[in-house]
Design an enzyme around this catalytic site. Structure first.
Site, PDB file in Angstrom:
ATOM      1  N   HIS A 171       0.843  -1.196   0.000  1.00 39.39           N
ATOM      2  CA  HIS A 171       0.000   0.000   0.000  1.00 39.39           C
ATOM      3  C   HIS A 171       0.882   1.251   0.000  1.00 39.39           C
ATOM      4  O   HIS A 171       1.719   1.412   0.881  1.00 39.39           O
ATOM      5  CB  HIS A 171      -0.908   0.025   1.236  1.00 39.39           C
ATOM      6  N   TYR A 215      -8.726   5.103   7.997  1.00 40.57           N
ATOM      7  CA  TYR A 215      -8.813   5.393   9.428  1.00 40.57           C
ATOM      8  C   TYR A 215      -9.851   6.500   9.564  1.00 40.57           C
ATOM      9  O   TYR A 215      -9.645   7.602   9.061  1.00 40.57           O
ATOM     10  CB  TYR A 215      -7.468   5.908   9.958  1.00 40.57           C
ATOM     11  N   PRO A 255      -3.078  -0.452  19.284  1.00 39.50           N
ATOM     12  CA  PRO A 255      -2.932  -0.953  17.915  1.00 39.50           C
ATOM     13  C   PRO A 255      -2.959   0.107  16.811  1.00 39.50           C
ATOM     14  O   PRO A 255      -2.510  -0.165  15.694  1.00 39.50           O
ATOM     15  CB  PRO A 255      -4.101  -1.925  17.757  1.00 39.50           C
ATOM     16  N   LYS A 309       2.112  -0.902  15.146  1.00 37.20           N
ATOM     17  CA  LYS A 309       3.553  -0.922  15.406  1.00 37.20           C
ATOM     18  C   LYS A 309       4.052  -2.161  16.158  1.00 37.20           C
ATOM     19  O   LYS A 309       5.259  -2.408  16.202  1.00 37.20           O
ATOM     20  CB  LYS A 309       3.947   0.326  16.222  1.00 37.20           C
ATOM     21  N   TYR A 325       4.638   6.111   9.905  1.00 34.87           N
ATOM     22  CA  TYR A 325       3.760   4.987   9.565  1.00 34.87           C
ATOM     23  C   TYR A 325       4.528   3.918   8.783  1.00 34.87           C
ATOM     24  O   TYR A 325       4.384   2.724   9.049  1.00 34.87           O
ATOM     25  CB  TYR A 325       2.570   5.495   8.745  1.00 34.87           C
TER      26      TYR A 325
HETATM   27  C1  DHB Z   1      -4.483  -3.432  11.069  1.00 32.18           C
HETATM   28  C2  DHB Z   1      -4.259  -3.221  12.404  1.00 32.18           C
HETATM   29  C3  DHB Z   1      -3.869  -1.981  12.848  1.00 32.18           C
HETATM   30  O1  DHB Z   1      -3.655  -1.777  14.153  1.00 32.18           O
HETATM   31  C4  DHB Z   1      -3.728  -0.926  11.974  1.00 32.18           C
HETATM   32  O2  DHB Z   1      -3.359   0.289  12.444  1.00 32.18           O
HETATM   33  C5  DHB Z   1      -3.939  -1.142  10.635  1.00 32.18           C
HETATM   34  C6  DHB Z   1      -4.338  -2.390  10.191  1.00 32.18           C
HETATM   35  C7  DHB Z   1      -4.892  -4.785  10.588  1.00 32.18           C
HETATM   36  O3  DHB Z   1      -5.034  -5.688  11.408  1.00 32.18           O
HETATM   37  O4  DHB Z   1      -5.106  -4.936   9.392  1.00 32.18           O
END
Ligand code: DHB
Length: 391
Positions: free
Chosen positions: A72, A202, A293, A297, A385
């Protein structure tokens, strides 16, 4: 039994460390309480930073990731009725992320350790570690009904957030009070559905955060902010889809629905212990730190820790140089705290806090406007990121 490095935990940190050490000719034994099936099937996050992807490719475990993963070049931030794309690739001088599930990474690492003749013991019990303040620590455990004693030069504590090894560090020599609990969690689902978006979304909304991720052309991963005490059984499929659609719909996204085949609630915590080493014990990954999450990371930090630990152990075995080992905590904590900040920042910018006033909501929107419209601010997001370079 004797080995050079005894590794407690066969997650991303333990398996990657064992793999890297093998490539430099250092022996290790990896043990884990869980079965191989459990490790290979537990659903976790799925976003790999550029440095993690490069390391997997450079060390010969990237074939399936390159075939089945999705690169991506951007992510979307949805807020105030619009979706804003952040061009990660452009803003980070050609870096990207790859969506490839953590348990697939673990399958690749296990398969490679087995093919290379590595010693990985699953389903062990009664693990104890002694002698980390001497130079020959011993790991004891029971495997297939047999008591085993593993003498080693070093022990790597890669046993995740339910860690046993961190508690080997004597009180008074370790700080464990760097901790933050968040007043919300994520409700996560896996669904048999086509992708709703080419890149992750997001979403900030009045109803709280939502995240549209993916796993494959036919399986999607979606999350939405929920109360930490949420019982997934209280949520029917219809209610879940309606809630996600309500959170992303105001920005113009339409969710493609399908059969939900997994549901779970992920708790939100930030934690760091300092130092991450004591005597001959070195902690790596979630045994030493946890991030919320948002920003994905966790796995990447575990990989970064063991990349540094492998180099430090390499310097010891190649040249009896202990400098990098002594500096291990200091080296990795810089990145750990950067990731702590990034994960906290993404979380704070995108979630709805129960005590938030209208002032707080407007401030969040202003921050999101800045991040998506000011190139220097977008670059900060993109660089963090896609991940800082490995040290
Ligand atoms: C996923 C999990 C994340 O914490 C995130 O920021 C982006 C994607 C995932 O599980 O796909």
């Amino acid at each position: 039994m004797r080995t050079q490095v005894g590794i407690v935990g066969a997650g991303p940190a333990g398996l990657m460390l064992s793999h890297l050490l093998h490539l430099r000719g250092v022996e290790s034994v990896v043990i884990d309480l869980r079965t191989r099936e459990d490790i290979e099937e537990t659903i976790k996050a799925g976003v790999l930073e550029q440095g993690t992807v490069d390391l997997m490719n450079q060390t010969g475990v990237g074939d399936r990731m390159m075939r089945d993963g999705f690169v991506h070049h951007g992510i979307n931030l949805a807020f105030s009725g619009t979706i804003h794309r952040v061009d990660l690739y452009e803003l980070s001088s050609g870096r990207a992320v790859t969506v490839y599930p953590q348990h697939e990474v673990l399958k690749d690492l296990i398969a490679r350790r087995v093919a290379d003749g590595g010693d990985v013991r699953f389903g062990v019990s009664d693990t104890t570690v002694e002698g980390i303040d001497g130079d020959q620590p011993v790991v004891r455990f029971v495997h297939e009904g047999q008591r085993q004693q593993l003498e080693c030069d070093f022990v790597a504590g890669c046993d995740g957030s339910q860690t046993y090894t961190r508690f080997l560090i004597p009180e008074g020599t370790i700080r464990t009070d760097f901790f933050r609990q968040y007043p919300f969690a994520w409700f996560g689902i896996l669904a048999e559905a086509p992708p709703s978006s080419d890149e992750l979304i997001y979403a900030h909304s009045d109803r709280g955060f939502a995240l549209i991720s993916t796993r494959s052309p036919s399986v999607q991963r979606l999350y939405f902010q929920c109360d930490p005490a949420t019982n997934t059984d209280d949520w029917s499929a219809d209610r879940i889809w309606e809630e996600i659609q309500a959170r992303v719909g105001t920005a113009g996204a339409t969710i493609k629905t399908g059969k939900i085949f997994a549901k779970g609630v992920l708790q939100f915590r930030s934690f760091v212990c300092e130092p991450m080493q004591y005597g001959r014990l070195y902690l790596a990954g979630d045994s030493a730190h946890t991030v919320p999450p948002t920003g994905a990371k966790g796995l990447n930090l575990a990989v970064a820790d063991v990349h540094a630990l492998d180099r430090a152990l390499g310097a010891f075995y190649d040249a009896k140089d202990t400098g990098l080992l002594e500096a291990y905590t200091q080296t990795v904590l810089k990145r750990v705290w950067r990731a702590q900040h990034f994960s906290w920042w993404m979380t704070s910018m995108l979630h709805r806090f129960s005590e938030a006033t209208d002032f707080d909501l407007r401030r969040q929107i202003a921050e999101l406007e800045m991040v998506t419209s000011t190139p220097s601010a977008s670059r900060v997001l993109a660089e963090n990121y896609t991940g800082l370079p490995l040290t």
